[in-house]
Design a protein around this motif. Structure first.
Motif, PDB file in Angstrom:
ATOM      1  N   ILE A   1      -0.872  73.561  19.169  1.00  0.00           N
ATOM      2  CA  ILE A   1      -2.125  73.401  19.917  1.00  0.00           C
ATOM      3  C   ILE A   1      -3.184  74.362  19.393  1.00  0.00           C
ATOM      4  O   ILE A   1      -4.356  74.004  19.217  1.00  0.00           O
ATOM      5  N   THR A   2      -2.760  75.607  19.125  1.00  0.00           N
ATOM      6  CA  THR A   2      -3.677  76.599  18.576  1.00  0.00           C
ATOM      7  C   THR A   2      -4.207  76.157  17.222  1.00  0.00           C
ATOM      8  O   THR A   2      -5.404  76.306  16.926  1.00  0.00           O
ATOM      9  N   ALA A   3      -3.326  75.616  16.378  1.00  0.00           N
ATOM     10  CA  ALA A   3      -3.763  75.161  15.059  1.00  0.00           C
ATOM     11  C   ALA A   3      -4.802  74.059  15.178  1.00  0.00           C
ATOM     12  O   ALA A   3      -5.800  74.035  14.446  1.00  0.00           O
ATOM     13  N   GLY A   4      -4.598  73.144  16.132  1.00  0.00           N
ATOM     14  CA  GLY A   4      -5.530  72.044  16.280  1.00  0.00           C
ATOM     15  C   GLY A   4      -6.821  72.427  16.970  1.00  0.00           C
ATOM     16  O   GLY A   4      -7.889  71.916  16.622  1.00  0.00           O
ATOM     17  N   ALA A   5      -6.750  73.349  17.916  1.00  0.00           N
ATOM     18  CA  ALA A   5      -7.928  73.673  18.712  1.00  0.00           C
ATOM     19  C   ALA A   5      -8.748  74.817  18.153  1.00  0.00           C
ATOM     20  O   ALA A   5      -9.977  74.828  18.273  1.00  0.00           O
ATOM     21  N   GLN A   6      -8.082  75.808  17.512  1.00  0.00           N
ATOM     22  CA  GLN A   6      -8.797  76.993  17.072  1.00  0.00           C
ATOM     23  C   GLN A   6      -8.694  77.239  15.573  1.00  0.00           C
ATOM     24  O   GLN A   6      -9.516  77.954  15.015  1.00  0.00           O
ATOM     25  N   GLY A   7      -7.676  76.692  14.935  1.00  0.00           N
ATOM     26  CA  GLY A   7      -7.611  76.730  13.480  1.00  0.00           C
ATOM     27  C   GLY A   7      -7.216  78.038  12.849  1.00  0.00           C
ATOM     28  O   GLY A   7      -7.248  78.147  11.623  1.00  0.00           O
ATOM     29  N   PHE A   8      -6.810  79.066  13.637  1.00  0.00           N
ATOM     30  CA  PHE A   8      -6.472  80.328  12.983  1.00  0.00           C
ATOM     31  C   PHE A   8      -4.980  80.446  12.685  1.00  0.00           C
ATOM     32  O   PHE A   8      -4.518  81.459  12.206  1.00  0.00           O
ATOM     33  N   TYR A   9      -4.231  79.402  12.976  1.00  0.00           N
ATOM     34  CA  TYR A   9      -2.817  79.375  12.600  1.00  0.00           C
ATOM     35  C   TYR A   9      -2.478  77.953  12.194  1.00  0.00           C
ATOM     36  O   TYR A   9      -2.787  76.999  12.909  1.00  0.00           O
ATOM     37  N   ASN A  10      -1.863  77.813  11.033  1.00  0.00           N
ATOM     38  CA  ASN A  10      -1.547  76.472  10.544  1.00  0.00           C
ATOM     39  C   ASN A  10      -0.067  76.382  10.199  1.00  0.00           C
ATOM     40  O   ASN A  10       0.346  76.752   9.098  1.00  0.00           O
ATOM     41  N   PRO A  11       0.764  75.882  11.110  1.00  0.00           N
ATOM     42  CA  PRO A  11       2.196  75.798  10.847  1.00  0.00           C
ATOM     43  C   PRO A  11       2.551  74.804   9.755  1.00  0.00           C
ATOM     44  O   PRO A  11       3.644  74.864   9.196  1.00  0.00           O
ATOM     45  N   HIS A  12       1.633  73.896   9.416  1.00  0.00           N
ATOM     46  CA  HIS A  12       1.936  72.868   8.414  1.00  0.00           C
ATOM     47  C   HIS A  12       2.054  73.450   7.013  1.00  0.00           C
ATOM     48  O   HIS A  12       2.699  72.861   6.142  1.00  0.00           O
ATOM     49  N   THR A  13       1.459  74.610   6.765  1.00  0.00           N
ATOM     50  CA  THR A  13       1.470  75.176   5.408  1.00  0.00           C
ATOM     51  C   THR A  13       2.587  76.190   5.192  1.00  0.00           C
ATOM     52  O   THR A  13       2.740  76.709   4.099  1.00  0.00           O
ATOM     53  N   GLN A  14       3.360  76.477   6.237  1.00  0.00           N
ATOM     54  CA  GLN A  14       4.383  77.511   6.128  1.00  0.00           C
ATOM     55  C   GLN A  14       5.689  77.025   6.760  1.00  0.00           C
ATOM     56  O   GLN A  14       6.273  77.688   7.614  1.00  0.00           O
ATOM     57  N   HIS A  15       6.156  75.863   6.317  1.00  0.00           N
ATOM     58  CA  HIS A  15       7.340  75.272   6.945  1.00  0.00           C
ATOM     59  C   HIS A  15       8.563  76.173   6.817  1.00  0.00           C
ATOM     60  O   HIS A  15       9.305  76.362   7.780  1.00  0.00           O
ATOM     61  N   GLY A  16       8.793  76.723   5.607  1.00  0.00           N
ATOM     62  CA  GLY A  16       9.971  77.557   5.393  1.00  0.00           C
ATOM     63  C   GLY A  16       9.936  78.820   6.232  1.00  0.00           C
ATOM     64  O   GLY A  16      10.933  79.192   6.868  1.00  0.00           O
ATOM     65  N   LEU A  17       8.766  79.493   6.232  1.00  0.00           N
ATOM     66  CA  LEU A  17       8.627  80.716   7.014  1.00  0.00           C
ATOM     67  C   LEU A  17       8.750  80.423   8.506  1.00  0.00           C
ATOM     68  O   LEU A  17       9.375  81.188   9.249  1.00  0.00           O
ATOM     69  N   LEU A  18       8.172  79.310   8.927  1.00  0.00           N
ATOM     70  CA  LEU A  18       8.241  78.938  10.335  1.00  0.00           C
ATOM     71  C   LEU A  18       9.686  78.682  10.752  1.00  0.00           C
ATOM     72  O   LEU A  18      10.132  79.145  11.813  1.00  0.00           O
ATOM     73  N   ALA A  19      10.435  77.984   9.911  1.00  0.00           N
ATOM     74  CA  ALA A  19      11.844  77.714  10.214  1.00  0.00           C
ATOM     75  C   ALA A  19      12.643  79.012  10.306  1.00  0.00           C
ATOM     76  O   ALA A  19      13.500  79.167  11.188  1.00  0.00           O
ATOM     77  N   ALA A  20      12.360  79.945   9.404  1.00  0.00           N
ATOM     78  CA  ALA A  20      13.064  81.233   9.432  1.00  0.00           C
ATOM     79  C   ALA A  20      12.747  81.999  10.712  1.00  0.00           C
ATOM     80  O   ALA A  20      13.642  82.610  11.326  1.00  0.00           O
ATOM     81  N   TYR A  21      11.478  81.976  11.128  1.00  0.00           N
ATOM     82  CA  TYR A  21      11.097  82.629  12.374  1.00  0.00           C
ATOM     83  C   TYR A  21      11.832  82.011  13.561  1.00  0.00           C
ATOM     84  O   TYR A  21      12.337  82.717  14.445  1.00  0.00           O
ATOM     85  N   ILE A  22      11.888  80.678  13.594  1.00  0.00           N
ATOM     86  CA  ILE A  22      12.526  79.987  14.709  1.00  0.00           C
ATOM     87  C   ILE A  22      13.991  80.385  14.825  1.00  0.00           C
ATOM     88  O   ILE A  22      14.477  80.781  15.890  1.00  0.00           O
ATOM     89  N   VAL A  23      14.704  80.301  13.708  1.00  0.00           N
ATOM     90  CA  VAL A  23      16.130  80.631  13.717  1.00  0.00           C
ATOM     91  C   VAL A  23      16.331  82.117  14.020  1.00  0.00           C
ATOM     92  O   VAL A  23      17.191  82.498  14.831  1.00  0.00           O
ATOM     93  N   GLY A  24      15.538  82.971  13.377  1.00  0.00           N
ATOM     94  CA  GLY A  24      15.685  84.405  13.567  1.00  0.00           C
ATOM     95  C   GLY A  24      15.425  84.839  14.996  1.00  0.00           C
ATOM     96  O   GLY A  24      16.178  85.646  15.563  1.00  0.00           O
ATOM     97  N   ILE A  25      14.371  84.308  15.604  1.00  0.00           N
ATOM     98  CA  ILE A  25      14.044  84.702  16.974  1.00  0.00           C
ATOM     99  C   ILE A  25      15.080  84.152  17.946  1.00  0.00           C
ATOM    100  O   ILE A  25      15.444  84.824  18.926  1.00  0.00           O
TER     101      ILE A  25
END
Length: 308
Positions: A209-233
């Motif tokens: 929602i933040t990526a679409g509404a405010q644009g200061f975070y884009n999960p589409h460009t960091q799939h690998g890092l995002l997946a690592a964060y999800i699993v790690g957290i």
């Protein structure tokens, strides 16, 4: 209004969720091993006031000066911070009412079972999520500018260090975290862990929602890092939950051991000679530590002698 009597099936379910019936007969949610109920209420409400003032001031200051107030609710840090002080408001008011009642009862005991569960789940979030936030921030997200100015130092210390200090207070200096349907299953209920992981997963929706509404975070460009964060957290939350659960159990057993050596100090009714230490387990009784004064009496509630 008193909650309706639960059916056997619902009682078993609520027992697994850490909601015994009757609810909190040992007053673990509103007592401390070292603080009288009134002082515990004052401490919790002081934390609540500090957090509320901090949030309001930050929103106003950053909204006026930087116009970045709209981003506040996009961060898990901020959302967990709001949850932390929501708990302190709720628990502080309940503890205050318990103290003002002469340590006989508090309103949450008479509320509906879903509200009991939500309070217990909120407790599980506020003694685990802040620790995750602190670890992730100081190990991965902090920078040389984190403490570069007074305002930056104050906000980052408040949100990313004091949050864990407040959580540690509940873990080590209150009796919360050991409420259960049976002594054999004390501690934070394991059934809370899936709910906590789901709440963390729901935060991913906020990121999109933040990526679409405010644009200061884009999960589409960091799939690998995002997946690592999800699993790690997720793994980190499971580890923190387990550690906190057993820390609460250790504190509980230490408190019981202290009470057996006569180290309890929380007075309820000195005039009648009755004292409640805040260290009792379910099924243990009030302690008569002095000769009751003339005219004092006791009444039984839920199988426990209570000083009145």
């Amino acid at each position: 209004m008193a909650s309706p009597k639960p059916t056997p099936g619902s009682s078993r379910l609520y027992g697994l969720l850490g909601v015994p019936a009757p609810f909190d007969t040992s007053y673990t949610l509103v007592t401390s091993p070292i603080l009288p109920p009134l002082w515990l209420a004052a401490t919790r409400l002081t934390f609540a006031v500090y957090g509320t003032v901090f949030i309001i001031f930050r929103l106003a200051y950053e909204g006026i000066k930087y116009h970045t107030d709209s981003a506040f609710f996009s961060y898990f840090t901020s959302l967990s911070y709001i949850g932390l002080f929501s708990y302190f408001w709720a628990s502080g008011v309940q503890t205050l009412l318990f103290a003002l009642s002469g340590c006989k009862r508090y309103p949450l005991q008479r509320w509906y079972k879903p509200l009991h569960f939500l309070h217990m789940l909120l407790l599980s979030t506020i003694i685990t999520f802040p620790i995750i936030v602190t670890i992730v921030f100081w190990s991965l997200l902090s920078s040389p500018t984190t403490l570069s100015t007074r305002y930056s130092a104050w906000t980052n210390i408040s949100e990313h260090a004091l949050n864990t200090v407040f959580a540690a207070f509940e873990i080590f200096f209150t009796n919360a975290g050991v409420l259960s349907a049976s002594p054999a299953a004390r501690g934070l209920p394991w059934m809370h862990l899936p709910f906590l992981l789901v709440l963390l997963a729901c935060y991913l929706g906020v990121a999109y929602i933040t990526a679409g509404a405010q644009g200061f975070y884009n999960p589409h460009t960091q799939h690998g890092l995002l997946a690592a964060y999800i699993v790690g957290i997720a793994i980190g939350e499971a580890i923190v939950f387990t550690l906190v659960r057993y820390l609460c159990l250790f504190r509980h057993h230490l408190s019981i051991r202290m009470s057996r050596f006569g180290m309890e100090s929380v007075s309820v009714d000195e005039g009648s000679g009755k004292r409640y230490s805040g260290l009792l387990a379910d099924g243990e009784d009030w302690e008569d530590v002095g000769r009751p004064s003339a005219g004092s009496r006791s009444e039984t509630s839920g199988g426990r002698g209570m000083a009145v």
